[in-house]
Design an enzyme around this catalytic site. Structure first.
Site, PDB file in Angstrom:
ATOM      1  N   GLU A 291       0.873  -1.173   0.000  1.00 44.01           N
ATOM      2  CA  GLU A 291       0.000   0.000   0.000  1.00 44.01           C
ATOM      3  C   GLU A 291       0.907   1.219   0.000  1.00 44.01           C
ATOM      4  O   GLU A 291       1.595   1.483   0.989  1.00 44.01           O
ATOM      5  CB  GLU A 291      -0.940   0.048   1.205  1.00 44.01           C
ATOM      6  CG  GLU A 291      -1.885   1.252   1.121  1.00 44.01           C
ATOM      7  CD  GLU A 291      -2.653   1.552   2.402  1.00 44.01           C
ATOM      8  OE1 GLU A 291      -3.455   2.507   2.372  1.00 44.01           O
ATOM      9  OE2 GLU A 291      -2.443   0.871   3.414  1.00 44.01           O
TER      10      GLU A 291
ATOM     11  N   ASP B  89       5.094   4.569   3.519  1.00 41.99           N
ATOM     12  CA  ASP B  89       4.832   5.996   3.622  1.00 41.99           C
ATOM     13  C   ASP B  89       6.066   6.675   4.186  1.00 41.99           C
ATOM     14  O   ASP B  89       6.871   6.044   4.871  1.00 41.99           O
ATOM     15  CB  ASP B  89       3.624   6.277   4.526  1.00 41.99           C
ATOM     16  CG  ASP B  89       2.911   7.582   4.171  1.00 41.99           C
ATOM     17  OD1 ASP B  89       3.596   8.620   4.094  1.00 41.99           O
ATOM     18  OD2 ASP B  89       1.684   7.565   3.962  1.00 41.99           O
TER      19      ASP B  89
ATOM     20  N   ASP C  75      -2.310  12.340  -3.242  1.00 43.73           N
ATOM     21  CA  ASP C  75      -2.393  13.707  -3.763  1.00 43.73           C
ATOM     22  C   ASP C  75      -2.366  13.605  -5.287  1.00 43.73           C
ATOM     23  O   ASP C  75      -1.449  12.991  -5.847  1.00 43.73           O
ATOM     24  CB  ASP C  75      -1.190  14.513  -3.267  1.00 43.73           C
ATOM     25  CG  ASP C  75      -1.276  15.990  -3.629  1.00 43.73           C
ATOM     26  OD1 ASP C  75      -1.806  16.318  -4.711  1.00 43.73           O
ATOM     27  OD2 ASP C  75      -0.799  16.811  -2.832  1.00 43.73           O
TER      28      ASP C  75
ATOM     29  N   LYS D 182      -0.538  19.629 -11.056  1.00 48.04           N
ATOM     30  CA  LYS D 182       0.386  20.450 -11.817  1.00 48.04           C
ATOM     31  C   LYS D 182       1.742  19.780 -12.044  1.00 48.04           C
ATOM     32  O   LYS D 182       2.577  20.313 -12.767  1.00 48.04           O
ATOM     33  CB  LYS D 182       0.600  21.789 -11.108  1.00 48.04           C
ATOM     34  CG  LYS D 182      -0.658  22.645 -11.047  1.00 48.04           C
ATOM     35  CD  LYS D 182      -0.376  23.983 -10.385  1.00 48.04           C
ATOM     36  CE  LYS D 182      -1.624  24.851 -10.352  1.00 48.04           C
ATOM     37  NZ  LYS D 182      -1.366  26.176  -9.709  1.00 48.04           N
TER      38      LYS D 182
ATOM     39  N   ASP E  68     -10.784   9.972  -4.339  1.00 48.05           N
ATOM     40  CA  ASP E  68     -11.927  10.884  -4.380  1.00 48.05           C
ATOM     41  C   ASP E  68     -11.793  11.857  -5.537  1.00 48.05           C
ATOM     42  O   ASP E  68     -12.747  12.523  -5.926  1.00 48.05           O
ATOM     43  CB  ASP E  68     -11.994  11.692  -3.084  1.00 48.05           C
ATOM     44  CG  ASP E  68     -10.727  12.511  -2.886  1.00 48.05           C
ATOM     45  OD1 ASP E  68     -10.769  13.737  -3.071  1.00 48.05           O
ATOM     46  OD2 ASP E  68      -9.682  11.921  -2.575  1.00 48.05           O
TER      47      ASP E  68
ATOM     48  N   TYR F 190      -8.956   9.633   5.378  1.00 53.23           N
ATOM     49  CA  TYR F 190      -9.313  10.704   4.450  1.00 53.23           C
ATOM     50  C   TYR F 190     -10.511  10.334   3.587  1.00 53.23           C
ATOM     51  O   TYR F 190     -11.312  11.197   3.224  1.00 53.23           O
ATOM     52  CB  TYR F 190      -8.107  11.078   3.574  1.00 53.23           C
ATOM     53  CG  TYR F 190      -7.065  11.815   4.360  1.00 53.23           C
ATOM     54  CD1 TYR F 190      -7.284  13.126   4.792  1.00 53.23           C
ATOM     55  CD2 TYR F 190      -5.873  11.204   4.721  1.00 53.23           C
ATOM     56  CE1 TYR F 190      -6.344  13.799   5.543  1.00 53.23           C
ATOM     57  CE2 TYR F 190      -4.924  11.880   5.479  1.00 53.23           C
ATOM     58  CZ  TYR F 190      -5.162  13.173   5.885  1.00 53.23           C
ATOM     59  OH  TYR F 190      -4.239  13.844   6.638  1.00 53.23           O
TER      60      TYR F 190
END
Length: 252
Positions: free
Chosen positions: A51, A76, A125, A129, A159, A201
């Site tokens: 993950e 992470d 995230d 850009k 999401d 989240y």
């Protein structure tokens, strides 16, 4: 750094299933368990599932409970978040769960070719850009391909309409086989026990009325990867940084 974070780092330092390697150490010595996760840590030959950007480790721990015949590693760079899942899995005595604190860009330092069967990317995230930082961009697909088995699978749960649309276009452009795809997971027939595991989240986005998107595809070997040439509408709420988005989601 807050005292609470330092306390969590100190606590995790004694966890036998948490691996923390600074880049300098990797450059000097490498990771001595690379290619040997099965033999030296998990003590079995079950498939390894990562993950990436695991945050608090909800998926890593949740999947580990559902599938004792698979091995799960949460990855992470944020150790204070990772502590939650690391502590839960340790207290539960889970032998098929581990955590790796490192940057995803360094993933090939820790796993040998073909050592990983599946990769989960949960609520990253979208990096609207910066395509080179996008976790489903072709730069990262090349990294994943280095460690995935021949029929290695990638799952994206998000999401972000931007992230989902971009990933679908990237998959289409590079002719990756799609196994499942939906832009409204919890109103589809795919929301099974696995996909219904909710991250911290994710629950915030659901509370805001956002649809959850999901795509599962096979990351096959490709001689050349091509970025999709499409215009994608940006997610307006993503203009906030994470702390502000969290405040919005909680109503504070």
């Amino acid at each position: 750094m807050g005292k609470n974070k330092l306390a969590k780092f100190d606590d995790m330092a004694g966890y036998p299933h948490v691996f923390q390697y600074p880049f300098a150490a990797l450059q000097e010595k490498g990771f001595d368990m690379k290619g040997q996760w099965h033999e030296r840590f998990f003590k079995n030959d079950h498939p390894i599932v990562l993950e990436l950007g695991c945050g608090k480790g909800e998926y890593t721990v949740g999947l580990g409970k559902l599938f004792p015949n698979k091995n799960f590693i949460g990855v992470d760079i944020k150790g204070a978040r990772m502590w939650t899942g690391a502590k839960e899995s340790l207290e539960a005595g889970m032998s098929n769960v581990a955590f790796l604190r490192t940057s995803i860009e360094l993933i090939s330092y820790f796993f040998a070719p073909g050592e990983v069967a599946e990769i989960w990317i949960t609520f990253p995230d979208p990096q609207m850009k910066k395509v080179n930082k996008r976790l489903t961009g072709t730069r990262f697909m090349k990294m994943y391909r280095e460690i995935l088995s021949g029929d290695g699978i990638i799952h994206l749960k998000t999401d972000s309409n931007f992230m989902y649309t971009y990933t679908c276009e990237m998959v289409k452009t590079n002719h990756y086989p799609v196994l499942f795809s939906t832009d409204d997971l919890y109103h589809s027939n795919l929301a099974d026990e696995i996909l219904s595991i909710k991250t911290y989240y994710e629950q915030q986005w659901l509370d805001r009325g956002l649809n959850i998107k999901y795509i599962k595809f096979v990351c096959e070997e490709r001689e050349r990867l091509v970025e999709p040439d499409v215009e994608i509408e940006l997610d307006p709420y993503r203009s906030f940084n994470r702390s502000k988005r969290s405040a919005l989601a909680s109503g504070k």
